[in-house]
Write a protein that holds these residues in place. Structure first.
Motif, PDB file in Angstrom:
ATOM      1  N   LYS A  76      -5.144   3.258  -8.969  1.00 46.50           N
ATOM      2  CA  LYS A  76      -6.393   3.797  -8.424  1.00 46.50           C
ATOM      3  C   LYS A  76      -6.254   4.182  -6.953  1.00 46.50           C
ATOM      4  O   LYS A  76      -5.747   3.427  -6.137  1.00 46.50           O
ATOM      5  CB  LYS A  76      -7.507   2.768  -8.588  1.00 46.50           C
ATOM      6  N   SER A  77      -6.762   5.359  -6.619  1.00 42.42           N
ATOM      7  CA  SER A  77      -6.768   5.843  -5.243  1.00 42.42           C
ATOM      8  C   SER A  77      -7.941   5.219  -4.489  1.00 42.42           C
ATOM      9  O   SER A  77      -9.049   5.117  -5.012  1.00 42.42           O
ATOM     10  CB  SER A  77      -6.913   7.374  -5.240  1.00 42.42           C
ATOM     11  N   THR A  78      -7.683   4.808  -3.240  1.00 45.59           N
ATOM     12  CA  THR A  78      -8.753   4.201  -2.450  1.00 45.59           C
ATOM     13  C   THR A  78      -9.341   5.166  -1.429  1.00 45.59           C
ATOM     14  O   THR A  78     -10.435   4.964  -0.938  1.00 45.59           O
ATOM     15  CB  THR A  78      -8.259   2.941  -1.717  1.00 45.59           C
ATOM     16  N   SER A  79      -8.593   6.215  -1.075  1.00 42.44           N
ATOM     17  CA  SER A  79      -9.116   7.214  -0.146  1.00 42.44           C
ATOM     18  C   SER A  79      -8.330   8.502  -0.280  1.00 42.44           C
ATOM     19  O   SER A  79      -7.239   8.523  -0.858  1.00 42.44           O
ATOM     20  CB  SER A  79      -9.060   6.717   1.304  1.00 42.44           C
ATOM     21  N   GLU A  80      -8.896   9.573   0.255  1.00 39.58           N
ATOM     22  CA  GLU A  80      -8.238  10.871   0.215  1.00 39.58           C
ATOM     23  C   GLU A  80      -8.620  11.647   1.468  1.00 39.58           C
ATOM     24  O   GLU A  80      -9.786  11.672   1.855  1.00 39.58           O
ATOM     25  CB  GLU A  80      -8.700  11.639  -1.027  1.00 39.58           C
ATOM     26  N   GLU A  90       0.309   9.740  -8.328  1.00 37.01           N
ATOM     27  CA  GLU A  90      -0.960   9.050  -8.169  1.00 37.01           C
ATOM     28  C   GLU A  90      -1.325   8.254  -9.409  1.00 37.01           C
ATOM     29  O   GLU A  90      -1.818   7.135  -9.316  1.00 37.01           O
ATOM     30  CB  GLU A  90      -2.052  10.050  -7.807  1.00 37.01           C
ATOM     31  N   GLN A  91      -1.038   8.788 -10.585  1.00 36.09           N
ATOM     32  CA  GLN A  91      -1.315   8.070 -11.830  1.00 36.09           C
ATOM     33  C   GLN A  91      -0.407   6.847 -11.961  1.00 36.09           C
ATOM     34  O   GLN A  91      -0.844   5.789 -12.390  1.00 36.09           O
ATOM     35  CB  GLN A  91      -1.152   8.992 -13.028  1.00 36.09           C
ATOM     36  N   ARG A 101      -0.070  14.618  -8.992  1.00 32.44           N
ATOM     37  CA  ARG A 101      -0.850  13.830  -9.958  1.00 32.44           C
ATOM     38  C   ARG A 101      -0.013  12.746 -10.644  1.00 32.44           C
ATOM     39  O   ARG A 101      -0.451  11.609 -10.793  1.00 32.44           O
ATOM     40  CB  ARG A 101      -1.473  14.741 -11.017  1.00 32.44           C
ATOM     41  N   GLN A 133       0.849  -1.188   0.000  1.00 34.49           N
ATOM     42  CA  GLN A 133       0.000   0.000   0.000  1.00 34.49           C
ATOM     43  C   GLN A 133       0.881   1.233   0.000  1.00 34.49           C
ATOM     44  O   GLN A 133       1.942   1.249   0.611  1.00 34.49           O
ATOM     45  CB  GLN A 133      -0.913   0.006   1.223  1.00 34.49           C
ATOM     46  N   ARG A 186       1.127   5.692   0.050  1.00 37.91           N
ATOM     47  CA  ARG A 186       0.491   6.922   0.535  1.00 37.91           C
ATOM     48  C   ARG A 186       1.282   8.103  -0.001  1.00 37.91           C
ATOM     49  O   ARG A 186       2.508   8.136   0.097  1.00 37.91           O
ATOM     50  CB  ARG A 186       0.503   6.924   2.052  1.00 37.91           C
ATOM     51  N   ARG A 208      -2.800  18.680  -5.610  1.00 38.75           N
ATOM     52  CA  ARG A 208      -3.250  17.643  -6.544  1.00 38.75           C
ATOM     53  C   ARG A 208      -2.500  17.724  -7.864  1.00 38.75           C
ATOM     54  O   ARG A 208      -2.125  16.701  -8.441  1.00 38.75           O
ATOM     55  CB  ARG A 208      -4.742  17.779  -6.792  1.00 38.75           C
TER      56      ARG A 208
END
Length: 64
Positions: free
Chosen positions: A40-44, A35-36, A32, A14, A16, A28
């Motif tokens: 896929k992001s599971t939480s923010e 994150e890409q 970005r 996992q 972060r 963001r």
């Protein structure tokens, strides 16, 4: 304040992404690409700085 993007990957895979020193949604934009790449992001969780408006001077300084 310095702008920092911190990436933490746990032994279970996992990840972060945490940003520091950004205001508004510039965090963001700056993170970005990570994150890409991570999928896929599971939480923010949004920090109070996210809800601050970017001043005109800060915006011009970031443009360099």
């Amino acid at each position: 304040m310095n702008q920092i993007i911190e990436l933490t990957i746990a032994p279970d895979g996992q990840s972060r992404v945490e940003t520091q020193g950004f205001t508004g949604d510039s965090c963001r934009t700056a993170s970005r690409f990570l994150e890409q790449a991570l999928g896929k992001s599971t939480s923010e969780q949004l920090k109070p700085e996210f809800h601050q408006r970017v001043s005109r001077d800060e915006h011009l300084q970031e443009g360099h």
